[in-house]
Design an enzyme around this catalytic site. Structure first.
Site, short mmCIF file in Angstrom:
data_model
loop_
_atom_site.label_atom_id
_atom_site.label_comp_id
_atom_site.label_asym_id
_atom_site.label_seq_id
_atom_site.Cartn_x
_atom_site.Cartn_y
_atom_site.Cartn_z
N TYR A 186 20.37 -3.33 -12.24
CA TYR A 186 21.81 -3.13 -12.09
C TYR A 186 22.55 -3.88 -13.18
O TYR A 186 22.03 -4.84 -13.76
CB TYR A 186 22.30 -3.55 -10.70
CG TYR A 186 22.38 -5.04 -10.47
CD1 TYR A 186 23.51 -5.77 -10.83
CD2 TYR A 186 21.31 -5.73 -9.89
CE1 TYR A 186 23.60 -7.14 -10.62
CE2 TYR A 186 21.38 -7.10 -9.67
CZ TYR A 186 22.52 -7.80 -10.03
OH TYR A 186 22.61 -9.16 -9.84
N CYS A 187 23.78 -3.43 -13.46
CA CYS A 187 24.67 -4.10 -14.41
C CYS A 187 26.10 -3.81 -13.97
O CYS A 187 26.33 -3.33 -12.86
CB CYS A 187 24.39 -3.64 -15.84
SG CYS A 187 24.59 -1.86 -16.11
N THR A 188 27.07 -4.06 -14.82
CA THR A 188 28.48 -3.93 -14.42
C THR A 188 28.87 -2.50 -14.09
O THR A 188 29.39 -2.21 -13.03
CB THR A 188 29.41 -4.48 -15.52
OG1 THR A 188 29.01 -5.80 -15.85
CG2 THR A 188 30.86 -4.48 -15.04
N ILE A 211 27.77 -2.27 -10.55
CA ILE A 211 28.44 -3.10 -9.55
C ILE A 211 29.81 -2.53 -9.19
O ILE A 211 30.20 -2.53 -8.01
CB ILE A 211 28.61 -4.54 -10.08
CG1 ILE A 211 27.24 -5.17 -10.38
CG2 ILE A 211 29.39 -5.40 -9.10
CD1 ILE A 211 27.32 -6.42 -11.25
#
Length: 321
Positions: free
Chosen positions: A178-180, A207
């Site tokens: 996952y990342c932003t 996110i």
């Protein structure tokens, strides 16, 4: 207060052959529709964070979708009280996110998407055969991350490939990255597949989308974002604070940039410590003659006097190696 503005976060991997001409066209559209933000255009696609009045952002999304190359672009839309940027930058770069993985084309290979609601179930159940992998940089995951996530000691996403060498022991597990907003995971998950990880997934939309669609449950702290907010609330179910003040060690989710522009470190800092240190991370930075005046926010907008959004619409072509 009524939230009249929107903040758009998006990316699209798509081949752009006429990237210089498209950059000028794109820049002009943003000017004509009162939009500001940071937009990257490259031979491999688009990446942007854009802010403006809701109606202007609607026009922008329609404009992007009207081009067949970007018709499937997914926008994460957040309401905001004010404009989230002071300027408009539309730049040409070799990649839409600096990764050192230019050989990877996510349109050909990438990890399987996990939708926010399904990701929430994974977080709630915490299966033993599953690892949640944060592919962001230290300053991002230090202020906020998912419960029990594995974080990497990296200062920049381009360091990710080197860190993967330390993850060989996870090759038998299901790895969910996952990342932003999802853009880094497109290449990070593809690289994991390339390196022999055969059960790789990624949180679709990152996110921000998880916060919008799954209430952000079990995201601890705040999400570091790349606009004037610095951080954004994501968890609307069981919020918490995970970061500690760089100076005092007290719990805080308040992020600042060091007032010394030669340092500019992204660090958590309480209001009290901020005033005590004049917004600096150390006495050395505090004594630097270039130190910027601290106003209590820890955010330093570049001088916007005589800002001209038309500046740079036509310019010398960028060099893409």
């Amino acid at each position: 207060m009524e939230k009249k503005y929107s903040i758009l976060l998006y990316y699209c991997y798509a081949k752009i052959e006429d990237y210089e001409a498209y950059r000028e066209e794109h820049h002009l559209f943003c000017v004509e529709n009162n939009l500001r933000g940071r937009i990257i255009i490259s031979p491999e696609g688009l990446n942007g964070t854009v802010s403006g009045l809701k109606e202007d952002c609607e026009k922008y999304m329609a404009y992007v979708h009207s081009d067949a190359r970007f018709a499937d672009t997914e926008f994460k839309v957040e309401a905001h009280e004010t404009m989230a940027f002071a300027k408009l930058h539309v730049r040409v770069k070799p990649e839409i996110v600096h990764s050192s993985l230019r050989h990877i084309d996510p349109r050909q290979k990438t990890g399987t998407y996990v939708e926010p609601q399904d990701f929430r179930k994974i977080l709630e159940e915490q299966p033993e055969d599953t690892v949640i992998l944060d592919v962001r940089s230290n300053y991002e995951h230090n202020v906020g991350r998912f419960k029990n996530a594995l974080t990497l000691d990296i200062d920049n996403f381009r360091d990710f490939p080197e860190k993967v060498k330390e993850l060989d022991h996870l090759k038998g597990k299901k790895v969910v990255t996952y990342c932003t907003g999802g853009i880094k995971c497109e290449k990070a998950s593809a690289y994991l597949l390339e390196q022999g990880f055969d059960n790789v997934y990624q949180l679709h939309g990152g996110i921000i989308k998880y916060g919008i669609e799954a209430e952000g449950k079990d995201f601890e702290g705040k999400c570091y974002v790349f606009d004037n907010r610095i951080t954004a609330d994501v968890n609307h179910v069981n919020p918490s604070i995970v970061s500690k003040c760089f100076i005092t060690g007290e719990p805080t989710d308040r992020m600042v940039n060091c007032a010394n522009p030669e340092c500019n470190a992204h660090i958590p800092m309480t209001e009290e410590a901020g005033w005590l240190m004049d917004g600096c991370c150390s006495d050395e930075c505090r004594k630097n003659p270039a130190r910027r005046p601290y106003d209590g926010t820890g955010y330093y907008q570049k001088n916007t006097n005589h800002y001209n959004p038309l500046k740079g619409v036509k310019r010398e072509p960028a060099k893409i190696d």
